[in-house]
Design an enzyme around this catalytic site. Sequence first.
Site, short mmCIF file in Angstrom:
data_model
loop_
_atom_site.label_atom_id
_atom_site.label_comp_id
_atom_site.label_asym_id
_atom_site.label_seq_id
_atom_site.Cartn_x
_atom_site.Cartn_y
_atom_site.Cartn_z
N GLU A 128 0.82 -1.21 0.00
CA GLU A 128 0.00 0.00 0.00
C GLU A 128 0.86 1.26 0.00
O GLU A 128 0.53 2.24 -0.66
CB GLU A 128 -0.95 0.01 1.20
CG GLU A 128 -2.08 -0.99 1.08
CD GLU A 128 -3.00 -0.71 -0.11
OE1 GLU A 128 -3.09 0.44 -0.55
OE2 GLU A 128 -3.60 -1.67 -0.62
N TYR A 173 -6.33 6.04 5.14
CA TYR A 173 -6.49 5.09 4.04
C TYR A 173 -5.66 3.83 4.28
O TYR A 173 -6.17 2.70 4.18
CB TYR A 173 -6.09 5.71 2.68
CG TYR A 173 -5.93 4.61 1.68
CD1 TYR A 173 -7.06 3.93 1.20
CD2 TYR A 173 -4.67 4.13 1.31
CE1 TYR A 173 -6.94 2.83 0.37
CE2 TYR A 173 -4.54 3.03 0.47
CZ TYR A 173 -5.67 2.39 0.00
OH TYR A 173 -5.56 1.29 -0.80
N ASP A 205 -9.46 4.85 -1.63
CA ASP A 205 -8.38 5.52 -2.35
C ASP A 205 -8.99 6.26 -3.55
O ASP A 205 -10.22 6.34 -3.69
CB ASP A 205 -7.30 4.51 -2.78
CG ASP A 205 -7.78 3.55 -3.86
OD1 ASP A 205 -8.99 3.58 -4.20
OD2 ASP A 205 -6.96 2.78 -4.38
#
Length: 365
Positions: A37, A119, A137
């Site tokens: 990520e 996030y 996102d």
Amino acid sequence: MPESSTFARRIIDWFEHNRRDLPWRRTYTPYQVWISEMMLQQTQMDRAVPYFERFVARFPDVHALAAANEEEVLKLWEGLGYYSRARNIARAARIVAESGGEFPRSRAELTALPGIGPYTAGAILSIAYNEDEPAVDANVERVYARVFDIDAPMAEREAKARVRELAAQLLPTGESRIYNQAVMELGALVCTPRAPRCDTCPVSEDCEARRLGIVAQRPVPGRKKDIVPLEVATGVLVRDGRLFVQKRPEGQVWAGLWEFPGGTVEAGETPQQAVVREFDEETGFTVSVREPIAIVRHGYTRFRVTLHCFLLDMADASAEPHLTAATEYRWATPRQLDELAFPAGHRKLMDLMRGDIRFTHLFRI
Ligand code: SF4
């Protein structure tokens, strides 16, 4: 508003037939999900995969990363940009390792770690732990902005809040790992920023923007950030087959990375004058320009940089530097330079030198 379970099911079914085979989708360990990520915030999926594979081959778990030297972490991050993220990853790994090595499992603990925002916390909680947490996102924002015809720019608080609310409402209990990835994948592969493939979209029947014929206007564009042009000069000093480089200090852009000294071309200065002045200010070396090497153009954040690169001569070849803009320096061979992490513009400069017949003798060493 589509019936939430039907909507989720359509996207999940589509994902099960269309998902990309990605290395972090094989085991779903929190460590790997976290690293992936962080990299995906920097670059496209295709480019992230080799970075990810190199990174986890060298640092297979949080303990290995916690024990790493920051220089090596930066080197593996070289080219991704936003180097503070790499430094935060190393710091967060040390914190996790010191508290036993178990990756946190709550939003509060995750967001307390350096570099983990809402996030990334949502992505780790859902994708690694399958907790009922949304992860929103830019891909997810775009899909929801279109399906639900959100008529405000995503930069605005109300639009973001609406997407978060939808993401929570539509999340099927116990299936966040697959559902969150499915919406992201739909945004990446079908509901793309330009030329979305609505004809193959599993939720086209539910899509309000499509029904209204306004797909191209959703998400509503925000105000574009102004691009700032920047003229920068840098110089290469060579002594006995070694090049002079210095390491950038903490608290500045590209902290911990290596560079050739240089800086912004001031008003009324030529790039040649700027590089001579910058060397004097940053190292105390008195230099002169022997010849131009190249002009490198690159961008970072909102800056478009024109980097004027020169080969320099030194007035006193045995002079010692007095550093004012760096924490350390090296006279390094080209091979040693390959072991260090550089900002993109300086790495491009080295690549150009490597292919330039004027420097063949240097890069043969
Ligand atoms: S129908 Fe088109 S605009 Fe709507 S979600 Fe699907 S791809 Fe996106």
